[in-house]
Scaffold this motif. Structure first.
Motif, mmCIF file in Angstrom:
data_model
loop_
_atom_site.group_PDB
_atom_site.id
_atom_site.type_symbol
_atom_site.label_atom_id
_atom_site.label_comp_id
_atom_site.label_asym_id
_atom_site.label_seq_id
_atom_site.Cartn_x
_atom_site.Cartn_y
_atom_site.Cartn_z
ATOM 1 N N LEU A 13 37.172 52.006 31.738
ATOM 2 C CA LEU A 13 36.442 50.940 31.042
ATOM 3 C C LEU A 13 36.476 49.639 31.839
ATOM 4 C CD1 LEU A 13 37.508 51.578 27.330
ATOM 5 C CD2 LEU A 13 35.309 52.102 28.397
ATOM 6 N N ASN A 14 37.569 49.417 32.564
ATOM 7 C CA ASN A 14 37.673 48.207 33.381
ATOM 8 C C ASN A 14 36.691 48.208 34.541
ATOM 9 O OD1 ASN A 14 39.619 46.872 31.928
ATOM 10 N ND2 ASN A 14 41.337 47.594 33.159
ATOM 11 N N THR A 15 36.236 49.393 34.955
ATOM 12 C CA THR A 15 35.308 49.471 36.086
ATOM 13 C C THR A 15 33.847 49.548 35.648
ATOM 14 O OG1 THR A 15 35.362 51.897 36.203
ATOM 15 C CG2 THR A 15 37.052 50.704 37.431
ATOM 16 N N MET A 16 33.603 49.672 34.362
ATOM 17 C CA MET A 16 32.232 49.897 33.900
ATOM 18 C C MET A 16 31.269 48.779 34.301
ATOM 19 S SD MET A 16 31.889 52.788 32.583
ATOM 20 C CE MET A 16 32.720 54.112 31.744
ATOM 21 N N GLY A 17 31.751 47.562 34.299
ATOM 22 C CA GLY A 17 30.851 46.451 34.608
ATOM 23 C C GLY A 17 30.784 46.115 36.076
ATOM 24 N N PHE A 49 54.461 42.584 39.090
ATOM 25 C CA PHE A 49 54.480 42.511 37.631
ATOM 26 C C PHE A 49 53.061 42.463 37.073
ATOM 27 C CE2 PHE A 49 59.035 41.336 37.477
ATOM 28 C CZ PHE A 49 59.404 42.044 36.342
ATOM 29 N N ASN A 50 52.224 41.575 37.602
ATOM 30 C CA ASN A 50 50.858 41.443 37.098
ATOM 31 C C ASN A 50 50.054 42.712 37.304
ATOM 32 O OD1 ASN A 50 49.701 38.610 36.109
ATOM 33 N ND2 ASN A 50 51.395 38.215 37.509
ATOM 34 N N LEU A 51 50.186 43.300 38.491
ATOM 35 C CA LEU A 51 49.380 44.481 38.800
ATOM 36 C C LEU A 51 49.752 45.667 37.923
ATOM 37 C CD1 LEU A 51 47.252 45.826 40.540
ATOM 38 C CD2 LEU A 51 49.017 46.326 42.231
ATOM 39 N N TYR A 52 51.044 45.961 37.816
ATOM 40 C CA TYR A 52 51.448 47.161 37.101
ATOM 41 C C TYR A 52 51.352 46.983 35.580
ATOM 42 C CZ TYR A 52 52.678 49.138 41.558
ATOM 43 O OH TYR A 52 52.605 49.644 42.833
ATOM 44 N N LEU A 53 51.562 45.761 35.095
ATOM 45 C CA LEU A 53 51.378 45.533 33.653
ATOM 46 C C LEU A 53 49.904 45.600 33.266
ATOM 47 C CD1 LEU A 53 53.933 42.662 32.901
ATOM 48 C CD2 LEU A 53 54.117 45.065 32.268
ATOM 49 N N GLY A 78 47.499 40.007 40.354
ATOM 50 C CA GLY A 78 48.473 40.877 40.991
ATOM 51 C C GLY A 78 48.061 41.292 42.389
ATOM 52 N N LEU A 79 46.812 41.742 42.540
ATOM 53 C CA LEU A 79 46.316 42.161 43.848
ATOM 54 C C LEU A 79 46.311 40.993 44.835
ATOM 55 C CD1 LEU A 79 43.353 44.494 42.801
ATOM 56 C CD2 LEU A 79 45.468 45.200 43.932
ATOM 57 N N SER A 80 45.875 39.821 44.359
ATOM 58 C CA SER A 80 45.809 38.636 45.222
ATOM 59 C C SER A 80 47.193 38.237 45.732
ATOM 60 C CB SER A 80 45.163 37.479 44.456
ATOM 61 O OG SER A 80 45.185 36.296 45.224
ATOM 62 N N GLN A 81 48.183 38.223 44.810
ATOM 63 C CA GLN A 81 49.545 37.844 45.195
ATOM 64 C C GLN A 81 50.125 38.839 46.205
ATOM 65 O OE1 GLN A 81 51.722 35.387 44.259
ATOM 66 N NE2 GLN A 81 50.713 34.332 42.583
ATOM 67 N N LEU A 82 49.940 40.119 45.939
ATOM 68 C CA LEU A 82 50.497 41.136 46.836
ATOM 69 C C LEU A 82 49.808 41.123 48.194
ATOM 70 C CD1 LEU A 82 51.009 44.071 44.315
ATOM 71 C CD2 LEU A 82 52.807 42.805 45.514
ATOM 72 N N ARG A 83 48.504 40.885 48.200
ATOM 73 C CA ARG A 83 47.797 40.801 49.479
ATOM 74 C C ARG A 83 48.273 39.605 50.293
ATOM 75 N NH1 ARG A 83 42.206 42.323 46.396
ATOM 76 N NH2 ARG A 83 42.296 44.588 46.755
ATOM 77 N N GLU A 84 48.512 38.493 49.602
ATOM 78 C CA GLU A 84 49.054 37.319 50.289
ATOM 79 C C GLU A 84 50.429 37.626 50.871
ATOM 80 O OE1 GLU A 84 50.610 32.796 49.217
ATOM 81 O OE2 GLU A 84 49.151 33.751 47.876
ATOM 82 N N GLY A 85 51.267 38.293 50.082
ATOM 83 C CA GLY A 85 52.596 38.654 50.565
ATOM 84 C C GLY A 85 52.547 39.626 51.728
ATOM 85 N N ALA A 86 51.646 40.619 51.651
ATOM 86 C CA ALA A 86 51.544 41.621 52.714
ATOM 87 C C ALA A 86 51.077 41.004 54.028
ATOM 88 C CB ALA A 86 50.590 42.735 52.283
ATOM 89 N N ALA A 87 50.258 39.954 53.940
ATOM 90 C CA ALA A 87 49.699 39.322 55.148
ATOM 91 C C ALA A 87 50.569 38.202 55.698
ATOM 92 C CB ALA A 87 48.307 38.779 54.826
ATOM 93 N N ASP A 138 47.604 40.458 34.828
ATOM 94 C CA ASP A 138 46.252 40.246 35.332
ATOM 95 C C ASP A 138 46.094 40.996 36.653
ATOM 96 O OD1 ASP A 138 44.032 39.023 36.866
ATOM 97 O OD2 ASP A 138 43.938 37.585 35.207
ATOM 98 N N ARG A 139 45.220 41.995 36.665
ATOM 99 C CA ARG A 139 45.077 42.858 37.845
ATOM 100 C C ARG A 139 44.677 42.072 39.084
ATOM 101 N NH1 ARG A 139 40.703 45.375 40.182
ATOM 102 N NH2 ARG A 139 41.158 47.298 41.349
ATOM 103 N N GLU A 140 43.702 41.180 38.954
ATOM 104 C CA GLU A 140 43.229 40.441 40.120
ATOM 105 C C GLU A 140 44.288 39.487 40.650
ATOM 106 O OE1 GLU A 140 40.579 41.235 41.798
ATOM 107 O OE2 GLU A 140 40.298 42.803 40.291
#
Length: 543
Positions: free
Chosen positions: A526-530, A162-166, A189-198, A185-187
């Motif tokens: 724009l999210n990657t600019m910084g 949900f967080n990643l795709y939203l 989302g990625l953190s939760q999915l990485r925890e689940g995958a591992a 929240d992208r980060e």
């Protein structure tokens, strides 16, 4: 093999390592056994034994809830801290089922179904949030549940996806959804999915597939075109070893190869994926789609046509796009080769409009784009499209992929420059002449940018932007060229100029084809600019 008899799975092959059945004397399925059998069913599924997986699970499918039970549950919901282990897992499964049912609901074309689907998604997310609280409470207890790892991984998958795709949605839409209780929240989302995958649990593969879908498709089509291939390799490697002939595993292995520019290896793996099973035809269609593009990237138009033709004959997902794509590919082939296929290119283009679908009364943007381009063939005097298959490569963000192979980029550039020369020498320019010239210039700029010829690429993009008042039909070319110019500035390291240019593309243009797709790409850029500068070839000043 196995079959169902009197509610029990009957094992027929004693040598079968997967079908370890529950005790026949049990009148009910306990949680531990249910999780074990679910894991076995998952193994069967990943080994292409889809019917066997279904047979193993069918006797224990959740019963339908009556209207009275649903209303009672709504007003007298049991507190989360009073739920048993089984009830907690049931809540999690129900959230997953709601989400899947919502996805199916969206396939209906009525507004009522669209609203129902939205409500199911919201209910699913709220249940996941409750499950997150339950998981935290269980984690803090001294006597943790023996099934906590499986439960937690399900929460990781739900909250994470949900967080990643939203997070992909533009900020204005995201703020509205957050007000309604969602989070994006992208980060997180990625953190939760990485925890689940591992987690080495039942739902690890689901978190892995969510991450692979994001890295290998969503971020490519709706992002800047760059994929996280390093993480994708790490995520997939254990499953390649465990399920070397699994259709899904072969498919993602091939997709990673495509994004690396290794089209020959990818084509081999897609064919292995097709040969691995015959039961799930939709995977074949996904492979046809990928094979069509991989051959298009190599400008092997005859092979690309074969798979476009198979999609037209077998898949119902988007006939308008398939027929347009087939006609576009045929347009790139020599006339004598087209005759051998027995196809009539003009007739194919004329079919596109009648094949369009509508979801909740709305047109699919890519189909709308294809139909608008195909209108040129409906006139009394048809106007031929210029390198339409190359234009469609851009629509699907394929230039970033081709850019991994400089020799193929140069080959595409030769094709584009031939079209440029033909337009320049056209004795009878049509009303689409300026549009065609600008489209060719934008595509030329993309090739030059990926080859590191940034000064020449900049001239191409600025030419399109300066022609704004003369473009009559393909109005998408100006904002898209402005976006690409912004990425060029980013590549040069001028993040301020890049941000301003890309924001101008977003704020100053409306009502053009594929507007929402560009907004997704802008949001990602724009999210990657910084954080980083695009990993593209160094700046060269001459050919």
């Amino acid at each position: 093999m196995a079959h169902v008899k009197n509610g029990n799975i009957q094992k027929m092959d004693p040598e079968d390592p997967f079908l370890l059945v529950p005790d026949k004397m049990k009148s009910q399925m306990d949680l531990e056994t249910a999780l074990q059998d679910s894991a076995k069913a998952l193994d069967l599924f990943l080994n292409n034994r889809f019917s066997d997986a279904l047979d193993l699970l069918r006797p224990w499918f959740r019963k339908k809830t009556t209207m009275v039970e649903a209303i009672t549950e709504m007003f007298y919901k049991q507190p989360a801290d009073d739920l048993t282990e089984e009830e907690m897992h049931a809540e999690l499964c129900y959230a997953e089922a709601l989400l899947q049912k919502a996805a199916l609901t969206f396939l209906d074309e009525s507004m009522i179904s669209f609203i129902k689907g939205g409500m199911k998604i919201r209910n699913s997310f709220l249940i996941y949030k409750e499950c997150d609280v339950m998981s935290t409470m269980a984690k803090n207890q001294s006597d943790q549940m023996s099934t906590q790892t499986h439960f937690r991984s399900g929460v990781n998958m739900g909250i994470g996806s949900f967080n990643l795709y939203l997070s992909l949605l533009p900020s204005k839409v995201l703020r509205l959804l957050e007000w309604m209780g969602f989070s994006g929240d992208r980060e997180v989302g990625l953190s939760q999915l990485r925890e689940g995958a591992a987690s080495n649990s039942l739902r690890s593969i689901l978190s892995t597939l969510c991450l692979l879908m994001y890295h290998l498709y969503i971020s490519v089509i709706l992002g800047t075109g760059e994929a996280n291939l390093e993480e994708s390799d790490v995520l997939l490697d254990p499953y390649i070893e465990k399920f070397p002939n699994g259709a899904l595993i072969l498919f993602y292995q091939a997709r990673i190869a495509v994004l690396k520019g290794n089209f020959e290896f990818a084509q081999k793996k897609f064919l292995e994926c097709i040969a691995a099973q015959q039961e799930w035809r939709q995977i074949h269609h996904l492979c046809y789609w990928e094979l069509m593009w991989s051959y298009s990237f190599q400008q092997d138009w005859l092979e690309a046509y074969q798979y476009a033709d198979l999609l037209c004959k077998e898949s119902k997902w988007s006939q308008a796009v398939y027929v347009f794509q087939k006609a576009s590919i045929l347009s790139m082939m020599p006339e004598e080769e087209v005759k051998k296929t027995g196809e009539n290119v003009e007739q194919l283009f004329r079919q596109v409009e009648s094949l369009r679908l509508r979801i909740a009364g709305k047109s699919i943007p890519t189909e709308k784009f294809a139909a608008k381009k195909a209108q040129r063939y409906s006139a009394a005097t048809p106007v031929t499209l210029v390198i339409p298959a190359v234009e469609m490569i851009y629509v699907w963000n394929g230039f970033t992929i081709i850019g991994k192979r400089p020799e193929l980029t140069e080959s595409i550039l030769v094709t584009i420059e031939k079209a440029e020369e033909q337009l320049k020498n056209d004795p009878n320019p049509s009303e689409y002449h300026v549009d065609n010239q600008c489209m060719v210039q934008m595509l030329k700029g993309l090739c030059l940018r990926h080859l590191g010829l940034l000064d020449q690429a900049q001239l191409c993009f600025t030419h399109v932007i300066s022609s704004e008042n003369r473009i009559k039909h393909d109005c998408y070319l100006v904002p898209y060229s402005m976006y690409e110019l912004g990425l060029l500035y980013k590549q040069q390291g001028d993040l301020g100029k890049a941000t301003t240019t890309i924001e101008n593309a977003k704020l100053n243009y409306k009502g053009y084809s594929m507007e929402s797709r560009l907004h997704f790409r802008i949001h990602a850029a724009l999210n990657t600019m910084g954080t980083s500068v695009a990993k593209l070839p160094p700046h060269r000043t001459s050919a």
